[in-house]
Design a protein around this motif. Structure first.
Motif, PDB file in Angstrom:
ATOM      1  N   ASP A   1       0.830  -1.214   0.000  1.00  0.00           N
ATOM      2  CA  ASP A   1       0.000   0.000   0.000  1.00  0.00           C
ATOM      3  C   ASP A   1       0.860   1.257   0.000  1.00  0.00           C
ATOM      4  OD1 ASP A   1      -2.307  -1.504  -0.017  1.00  0.00           O
ATOM      5  OD2 ASP A   1      -2.716  -1.290   2.134  1.00  0.00           O
ATOM      6  N   LYS A   2       1.927   1.244   0.801  1.00  0.00           N
ATOM      7  CA  LYS A   2       2.833   2.401   0.839  1.00  0.00           C
ATOM      8  C   LYS A   2       3.440   2.673  -0.528  1.00  0.00           C
ATOM      9  CE  LYS A   2       4.766   2.847   5.531  1.00  0.00           C
ATOM     10  NZ  LYS A   2       6.021   2.763   6.305  1.00  0.00           N
ATOM     11  N   ALA A   3       3.738   1.604  -1.263  1.00  0.00           N
ATOM     12  CA  ALA A   3       4.375   1.734  -2.583  1.00  0.00           C
ATOM     13  C   ALA A   3       3.356   1.886  -3.703  1.00  0.00           C
ATOM     14  CB  ALA A   3       5.253   0.512  -2.850  1.00  0.00           C
ATOM     15  N   GLY A   4       2.067   1.822  -3.383  1.00  0.00           N
ATOM     16  CA  GLY A   4       1.022   1.934  -4.396  1.00  0.00           C
ATOM     17  C   GLY A   4       0.983   0.735  -5.333  1.00  0.00           C
ATOM     18  N   LEU A   5       1.232  -0.468  -4.781  1.00  0.00           N
ATOM     19  CA  LEU A   5       1.316  -1.675  -5.601  1.00  0.00           C
ATOM     20  C   LEU A   5       0.274  -2.710  -5.176  1.00  0.00           C
ATOM     21  CD1 LEU A   5       5.210  -2.166  -5.540  1.00  0.00           C
ATOM     22  CD2 LEU A   5       3.849  -1.160  -7.399  1.00  0.00           C
ATOM     23  N   LYS A   6       0.072  -3.688  -6.048  1.00  0.00           N
ATOM     24  CA  LYS A   6      -0.788  -4.838  -5.783  1.00  0.00           C
ATOM     25  C   LYS A   6       0.089  -6.074  -5.562  1.00  0.00           C
ATOM     26  CE  LYS A   6      -2.805  -4.707  -9.800  1.00  0.00           C
ATOM     27  NZ  LYS A   6      -1.978  -3.693 -10.423  1.00  0.00           N
ATOM     28  N   PRO A   7      -0.436  -7.118  -4.924  1.00  0.00           N
ATOM     29  CA  PRO A   7       0.352  -8.338  -4.734  1.00  0.00           C
ATOM     30  C   PRO A   7       0.883  -8.919  -6.049  1.00  0.00           C
ATOM     31  CG  PRO A   7      -1.585  -8.410  -3.335  1.00  0.00           C
ATOM     32  CD  PRO A   7      -1.736  -7.192  -4.204  1.00  0.00           C
ATOM     33  N   THR A   8       0.143  -8.767  -7.120  1.00  0.00           N
ATOM     34  CA  THR A   8       0.573  -9.308  -8.416  1.00  0.00           C
ATOM     35  C   THR A   8       1.692  -8.497  -9.060  1.00  0.00           C
ATOM     36  OG1 THR A   8      -1.309  -8.130  -9.382  1.00  0.00           O
ATOM     37  CG2 THR A   8      -1.584 -10.493  -8.993  1.00  0.00           C
ATOM     38  N   ASP A   9       2.071  -7.375  -8.438  1.00  0.00           N
ATOM     39  CA  ASP A   9       3.177  -6.566  -8.967  1.00  0.00           C
ATOM     40  C   ASP A   9       4.545  -7.086  -8.510  1.00  0.00           C
ATOM     41  OD1 ASP A   9       1.562  -4.721 -10.358  1.00  0.00           O
ATOM     42  OD2 ASP A   9       1.181  -3.592  -8.509  1.00  0.00           O
ATOM     43  N   ILE A  10       4.559  -8.089  -7.649  1.00  0.00           N
ATOM     44  CA  ILE A  10       5.801  -8.623  -7.100  1.00  0.00           C
ATOM     45  C   ILE A  10       6.266  -9.834  -7.919  1.00  0.00           C
ATOM     46  CG2 ILE A  10       6.911  -9.629  -5.069  1.00  0.00           C
ATOM     47  CD1 ILE A  10       6.194  -6.641  -4.789  1.00  0.00           C
ATOM     48  N   ASP A  11       7.550  -9.812  -8.308  1.00  0.00           N
ATOM     49  CA  ASP A  11       8.126 -10.876  -9.141  1.00  0.00           C
ATOM     50  C   ASP A  11       8.982 -11.858  -8.351  1.00  0.00           C
ATOM     51  OD1 ASP A  11       7.377  -9.633 -11.861  1.00  0.00           O
ATOM     52  OD2 ASP A  11       8.452  -8.005 -10.858  1.00  0.00           O
ATOM     53  N   TYR A  12       9.405 -11.446  -7.155  1.00  0.00           N
ATOM     54  CA  TYR A  12      10.377 -12.246  -6.382  1.00  0.00           C
ATOM     55  C   TYR A  12      10.032 -12.069  -4.918  1.00  0.00           C
ATOM     56  CZ  TYR A  12      15.198 -13.822  -5.133  1.00  0.00           C
ATOM     57  OH  TYR A  12      16.303 -14.487  -4.649  1.00  0.00           O
ATOM     58  N   ILE A  13       9.833 -13.162  -4.205  1.00  0.00           N
ATOM     59  CA  ILE A  13       9.466 -13.069  -2.790  1.00  0.00           C
ATOM     60  C   ILE A  13      10.489 -13.827  -1.942  1.00  0.00           C
ATOM     61  CG2 ILE A  13       7.848 -15.040  -3.002  1.00  0.00           C
ATOM     62  CD1 ILE A  13       6.148 -13.645  -0.804  1.00  0.00           C
ATOM     63  N   ILE A  14      11.016 -13.109  -0.942  1.00  0.00           N
ATOM     64  CA  ILE A  14      11.984 -13.682  -0.010  1.00  0.00           C
ATOM     65  C   ILE A  14      11.381 -13.596   1.382  1.00  0.00           C
ATOM     66  CG2 ILE A  14      14.289 -13.483   0.985  1.00  0.00           C
ATOM     67  CD1 ILE A  14      15.159 -12.110  -1.605  1.00  0.00           C
ATOM     68  N   THR A  15      11.234 -14.731   2.049  1.00  0.00           N
ATOM     69  CA  THR A  15      10.749 -14.727   3.431  1.00  0.00           C
ATOM     70  C   THR A  15      11.880 -15.152   4.356  1.00  0.00           C
ATOM     71  OG1 THR A  15       9.828 -16.931   3.030  1.00  0.00           O
ATOM     72  CG2 THR A  15       8.304 -15.069   2.950  1.00  0.00           C
ATOM     73  N   VAL A  16      11.947 -14.482   5.504  1.00  0.00           N
ATOM     74  CA  VAL A  16      13.060 -14.650   6.430  1.00  0.00           C
ATOM     75  C   VAL A  16      12.528 -14.971   7.822  1.00  0.00           C
ATOM     76  CG1 VAL A  16      14.889 -13.388   7.605  1.00  0.00           C
ATOM     77  CG2 VAL A  16      14.558 -13.068   5.153  1.00  0.00           C
ATOM     78  N   SER A  17      12.997 -16.064   8.411  1.00  0.00           N
ATOM     79  CA  SER A  17      12.659 -16.395   9.794  1.00  0.00           C
ATOM     80  C   SER A  17      13.569 -17.510  10.285  1.00  0.00           C
ATOM     81  CB  SER A  17      11.197 -16.830   9.912  1.00  0.00           C
ATOM     82  OG  SER A  17      10.811 -16.903  11.268  1.00  0.00           O
ATOM     83  N   CYS A  18      13.916 -17.453  11.578  1.00  0.00           N
ATOM     84  CA  CYS A  18      14.783 -18.498  12.153  1.00  0.00           C
ATOM     85  C   CYS A  18      14.247 -19.036  13.472  1.00  0.00           C
ATOM     86  CB  CYS A  18      16.204 -17.970  12.343  1.00  0.00           C
ATOM     87  SG  CYS A  18      16.345 -16.719  13.649  1.00  0.00           S
ATOM     88  N   THR A  19      13.059 -18.568  13.901  1.00  0.00           N
ATOM     89  CA  THR A  19      12.583 -18.863  15.257  1.00  0.00           C
ATOM     90  C   THR A  19      11.501 -19.941  15.304  1.00  0.00           C
ATOM     91  OG1 THR A  19      11.308 -16.809  14.969  1.00  0.00           O
ATOM     92  CG2 THR A  19      13.255 -16.715  16.373  1.00  0.00           C
ATOM     93  N   GLY A  20      11.305 -20.636  14.195  1.00  0.00           N
ATOM     94  CA  GLY A  20      10.372 -21.751  14.140  1.00  0.00           C
ATOM     95  C   GLY A  20      10.649 -22.554  12.880  1.00  0.00           C
TER      96      GLY A  20
END
Length: 350
Positions: free
Chosen positions: A92-111
């Protein structure tokens, strides 16, 4: 072709308490322990530099004897919610939709989650079916910066693309109820839960600080300094007391050559966007940079308001700088440390 950070947005879990509100739970947990030890633990919490923390569980659940499976089930359920909320805010801050994303990186180490949280985000938000996924699971506190580095390298090779980096952590899910070691206690005193998402773009007409350079620095023979050990009761914290001293020793090699190869000295850096690992690390960094007229006030404030949220924390610091809208031409140095032992660096220019 430049790669820019176009937006950053945090998401806090629903449960929150001030440190003073946690003391009664500590008193109950410590009952039966030697009185002097109890006083030492309470003082440690009170002097940790953390006034408030947020959690995916209320304090009663954190201090209840539950299995690793039960805690990890809560983790798996709640981190997906936090990830989705923070990503939607950043879009929303960037004025984009979910379909505007080409690459998704998720980060977590606690589970532990398989499939990783990115699979759930793709389904929940109906993101592109050809989106490229990268879950980063074992880099600890450094992984927020690592994720941005991986996104930048993808975008540098792919014009007119966008990437999302989502860091979600729940250190409270790793608290060991039957462990009265100082490592378990110190980590409980400084850590909290949280999520943050970053949107990056290689579109020339999109605005935000440009990533001028990035680098990783690896400490030799330091694998046992920080991390988790998988035990029957969950993820048991490993945290060597020599971490602040080791960081101070390596700081000149971490910072100065990296800046010099880009034509900068530390005096030319306007903003220090540092991960607040804990009070001692903050003091170490402050001692190193204070003499140069630099401050890490935002880093200290994030630690005070939220605690150390592992990989997500430095992104909270970055959001504070982004929201201040630095002047054109100003520079920023992002820095975080994590298991390995390693330091991750990014040079930004507005």
């Amino acid at each position: 072709m430049s790669v820019k950070i176009t937006s950053v947005a945090k998401q806090l879990p629903k449960y929150t308490r001030e440190t003073k509100e946690i003391i009664p739970f500590l008193n109950l947990w410590l009952s039966g322990q030697e009185e002097r030890f109890q006083r030492k633990v309470i003082k440690l919490f009170e002097n940790a530099g953390v006034d408030r923390r947020y959690s995916i569980m209320d304090a009663e659940e954190v201090f209840t004897k539950t299995s690793f499976e039960e805690k990890n089930d809560i983790y798996s359920r709640e981190v997906v919610k936090l990830a989705e909320q923070s990503l939607v805010k950043a879009l929303d801050k960037a004025g984009l939709k979910p379909t505007d994303i080409d690459y998704i990186i998720t980060v977590s180490c606690t589970g532990i989650m398989i499939p990783s949280m990115d699979a759930y985000l793709i389904n929940n938000l109906k993101m592109n079916q050809d989106i490229i996924r990268l879950p980063v699971t074992e880099m600890g506190c450094a992984a927020g910066v690592s994720g941005v580095i991986y996104a930048k390298n993808f975008l540098k090779a792919n014009p007119n693309k966008r990437a999302a980096v989502i860091a979600v952590e729940s250190p409270t899910a790793t608290f060991q109820l039957d462990d009265y070691s100082m490592v378990n206690i110190v980590s409980a005193a400084i850590f909290g839960d949280g999520a943050s998402s970053v949107i990056l773009s290689s579109y020339e007409d999109e605005t935000g600080p440009e990533i001028l350079d990035e680098a990783m620095y690896h400490f030799y023979d330091a694998e046992t300094m920080m991390g988790f050990k998988l035990v029957n009761t969950g993820l048991q914290m490993i945290l060597d007391k020599s971490v602040p001293e080791t960081i101070a020793e390596h700081f000149p090699k971490i910072v100065h050559p990296f800046l010099e190869r880009n034509g900068y000295g530390i005096e030319a850096i306007d903003h220090l966007i540092f991960h607040p690992g804990g009070k001692k690390i903050v003091q170490t960094v402050e001692d190193l940079f204070g003499a140069l007229g630099k401050n890490i006030d935002d880093t200290k404030e994030v630690l005070k308001l939220y605690g150390n949220m592992s990989s997500a924390t430095v992104l909270y610091v970055l959001e504070r700088f982004m929201d201040k809208k630095p002047q054109h031409g100003e520079t920023g140095l992002m820095l975080s440390f994590g298991p390995g032992f390693s330091a991750q660096r990014i040079l930004l220019k507005w």
